[in-house]
Design a protein around this motif. Structure first.
Motif, PDB file in Angstrom:
ATOM      1  N   ALA A  12      -4.135  -1.706   4.344  1.00  0.00           N
ATOM      2  CA  ALA A  12      -3.241  -1.656   3.188  1.00  0.00           C
ATOM      3  C   ALA A  12      -1.806  -1.960   3.590  1.00  0.00           C
ATOM      4  CB  ALA A  12      -3.322  -0.286   2.523  1.00  0.00           C
TER       5      ALA A  12
ATOM      6  N   THR B 147      -1.923   3.643  -1.609  1.00  0.00           N
ATOM      7  CA  THR B 147      -1.449   4.720  -0.728  1.00  0.00           C
ATOM      8  C   THR B 147      -2.203   6.025  -0.987  1.00  0.00           C
ATOM      9  OG1 THR B 147       0.290   5.298  -2.328  1.00  0.00           O
ATOM     10  CG2 THR B 147       0.897   3.797  -0.541  1.00  0.00           C
ATOM     11  N   GLN B 148      -2.018   6.970  -0.072  1.00  0.00           N
ATOM     12  CA  GLN B 148      -2.594   8.309  -0.205  1.00  0.00           C
ATOM     13  C   GLN B 148      -1.540   9.328   0.214  1.00  0.00           C
ATOM     14  OE1 GLN B 148      -6.466   8.528   1.883  1.00  0.00           O
ATOM     15  NE2 GLN B 148      -6.484   6.294   1.843  1.00  0.00           N
TER      16      GLN B 148
ATOM     17  N   GLN C 222      -0.882   4.993   4.413  1.00  0.00           N
ATOM     18  CA  GLN C 222      -1.723   3.862   4.047  1.00  0.00           C
ATOM     19  C   GLN C 222      -2.683   3.584   5.189  1.00  0.00           C
ATOM     20  OE1 GLN C 222       1.825   1.272   3.494  1.00  0.00           O
ATOM     21  NE2 GLN C 222       0.842   0.615   1.615  1.00  0.00           N
ATOM     22  N   THR C 223      -3.817   3.012   4.872  1.00  0.00           N
ATOM     23  CA  THR C 223      -4.679   2.531   5.939  1.00  0.00           C
ATOM     24  C   THR C 223      -3.986   1.321   6.555  1.00  0.00           C
ATOM     25  OG1 THR C 223      -5.884   1.034   4.464  1.00  0.00           O
ATOM     26  CG2 THR C 223      -6.748   3.275   4.708  1.00  0.00           C
TER      27      THR C 223
ATOM     28  N   LYS D 209     -10.683   6.106   4.551  1.00  0.00           N
ATOM     29  CA  LYS D 209     -10.969   4.679   4.381  1.00  0.00           C
ATOM     30  C   LYS D 209     -11.817   4.422   3.135  1.00  0.00           C
ATOM     31  CE  LYS D 209     -10.489   3.147   9.170  1.00  0.00           C
ATOM     32  NZ  LYS D 209     -11.173   2.506  10.334  1.00  0.00           N
TER      33      LYS D 209
ATOM     34  N   SER E 189      -9.800   4.917  -0.048  1.00  0.00           N
ATOM     35  CA  SER E 189      -8.934   3.768  -0.313  1.00  0.00           C
ATOM     36  C   SER E 189      -9.724   2.627  -0.957  1.00  0.00           C
ATOM     37  CB  SER E 189      -8.301   3.288   1.001  1.00  0.00           C
ATOM     38  OG  SER E 189      -7.510   2.135   0.798  1.00  0.00           O
TER      39      SER E 189
ATOM     40  N   LYS F 195     -10.743   3.620  -4.603  1.00  0.00           N
ATOM     41  CA  LYS F 195      -9.660   3.576  -5.581  1.00  0.00           C
ATOM     42  C   LYS F 195      -9.284   2.128  -5.932  1.00  0.00           C
ATOM     43  CE  LYS F 195      -5.654   5.620  -4.564  1.00  0.00           C
ATOM     44  NZ  LYS F 195      -4.519   6.567  -4.531  1.00  0.00           N
TER      45      LYS F 195
ATOM     46  N   TYR G  83     -10.582  -4.240   5.840  1.00  0.00           N
ATOM     47  CA  TYR G  83      -9.923  -3.903   4.574  1.00  0.00           C
ATOM     48  C   TYR G  83     -10.532  -4.667   3.406  1.00  0.00           C
ATOM     49  CZ  TYR G  83      -6.122  -3.392   1.140  1.00  0.00           C
ATOM     50  OH  TYR G  83      -5.392  -3.125   0.010  1.00  0.00           O
TER      51      TYR G  83
END
Length: 364
Positions: free
Chosen positions: A251, A146-147, A247-248, A120, A123, A126, A346
């Motif tokens: 996101a 994204t990750q 993605q979280t 988290k 994200s 970034k 978020y």
């Protein structure tokens, strides 16, 4: 990079003589060529990641979050070759992670590896970094929403059939560790883990486990950056490794909202995510002729989307990546400006991840 090239140009100019031409003339020509070609080289995600951590962790005052503390310790680890010093830093990292597990116990989900405690914050970091529109961070910021999935990649259980996470790590680390410049600790760790997975001998495993203690897992953002650099290469872009993204929840909701807008009909980001979703549904090793043909066509469309436009920098995804990075940042800004979303996790400000608000400016 520019200074190294100029030094190289100076050396070349000082050691070459072309028909007894004046050395200064040769120098001018070489430096001119270097200065014209240098912008074509985009920064790697690994180098951009260093700047991102500097931005996120070393503000005024410094951020006291788990991710920043671990990053600071892993940086210390990379800077020392002393065995005792490495062991002490490794122990400090373990204690920090153990304390976090006590304070923030993970909720297990059947069939899924535990979520990273850094996901988290990474994200948020970034997105915040990319919102500053940093120069030369195209690769990193084109995946701002994204990750890459890496949960389970640290498994050291003996197995003849590696999991997708382990296979992906092996694929990426083999590529990365063959590069002339790489982080030796990361490569040594993956090498020891591979040996542990390949043996059931108790004495050998005991010795390897002792060796592994000197090489704790790299910080989360370093691993993510290595994956990003691997996946920007054209031939890797639609591989199973590069399609294993996550993605979280915030996101995902933001992307769904944004891509459903009529104004997003020609969005590069939404087109890319749509193609990725289609590719994820068809195994790369499928033996079904129709599905294989469909995947080949989708891969072609995906490759075409990422190709640099005519006259742009000749690196796959360079111009497109820059546009997508900017689009993701603007999409989040618009999403979080909506009244219903302002209080969502978020859309929390950076202070929610361990930073203190700077003191108010003195009144003159």
């Amino acid at each position: 990079l520019h200074s190294r090239r100029r030094r190289a140009a100076t050396y070349i100019a000082s050691t070459r003589t072309v028909h007894r031409a004046p050395r200064t003339m040769v120098l001018v020509v070489i430096v001119t060529v270097v200065s014209q070609t240098a912008p074509a080289l985009a920064a790697s995600a690994v180098s951009s990641s260093k700047a991102m951590h500097e931005f996120w962790c070393n503000g005024t005052p410094p951020r006291e979050s788990l991710m920043c503390k671990v990053h600071s310790l892993t940086s210390q680890l990379a800077q020392t070759s002393d065995t005792d010093a490495k062991k002490k830093v490794s122990d400090d990292i373990k204690k920090l992670m153990a304390a976090n597990r006590v304070m923030n116990p993970a909720i297990p989900v059947a069939g899924k590896p535990p979520s990273s405690p850094f996901a988290k914050e990474y994200s948020a970091m970034k997105m915040a970094f990319c919102a500053t529109k940093p120069s030369n961070a195209k690769t990193l910021c084109s995946t701002a929403g994204t990750q890459y999935k890496s949960g389970g990649s640290s498994s050291i259980r003996p197995s003849t059939t590696p999991t997708p996470a382990v296979s992906s790590l092996t694929e990426v680390s083999t590529w990365y560790c063959a590069k002339p410049v790489h982080e030796e600790d990361f490569c040594k760790r993956t090498e020891i883990m591979a040996k542990l997975r390949a043996t059931t001998d108790s004495e050998a495993r005991k010795q390897l486990m002792t060796e592994l203690k000197a090489y704790p897992a790299p910080d989360y953002s370093k691993s993510q950056a290595i994956y990003a650099d691997y996946c920007k290469i054209a031939k890797n872009a639609d591989s199973s490794t590069c399609l294993r993204i996550k993605q979280t929840q915030g996101a995902k909701l933001m992307q769904t909202w944004y891509c459903a807008l009529p104004s997003s009909a020609n969005s590069l980001w939404c087109k890319r995510q749509s193609l990725i979703a289609k590719l994820q549904k068809i195994p790369i090793s499928t033996t079904d002729t129709a599905m294989a043909a469909e995947r080949k066509e989708i891969s072609r469309q995906y490759s075409d989307l990422l190709k640099p436009k005519e006259g742009s920098v000749k690196e796959v995804g360079s111009s497109t990546s820059s546009q997508i990075g900017k689009e993701i940042v603007e999409a989040k800004k618009a999403y979080c400006a909506l009244d219903d979303n302002k209080r969502s996790p978020y859309c929390k400000p950076p202070e929610a991840f361990g930073a203190k608000k700077p003191p108010p400016a003195p009144v003159s």
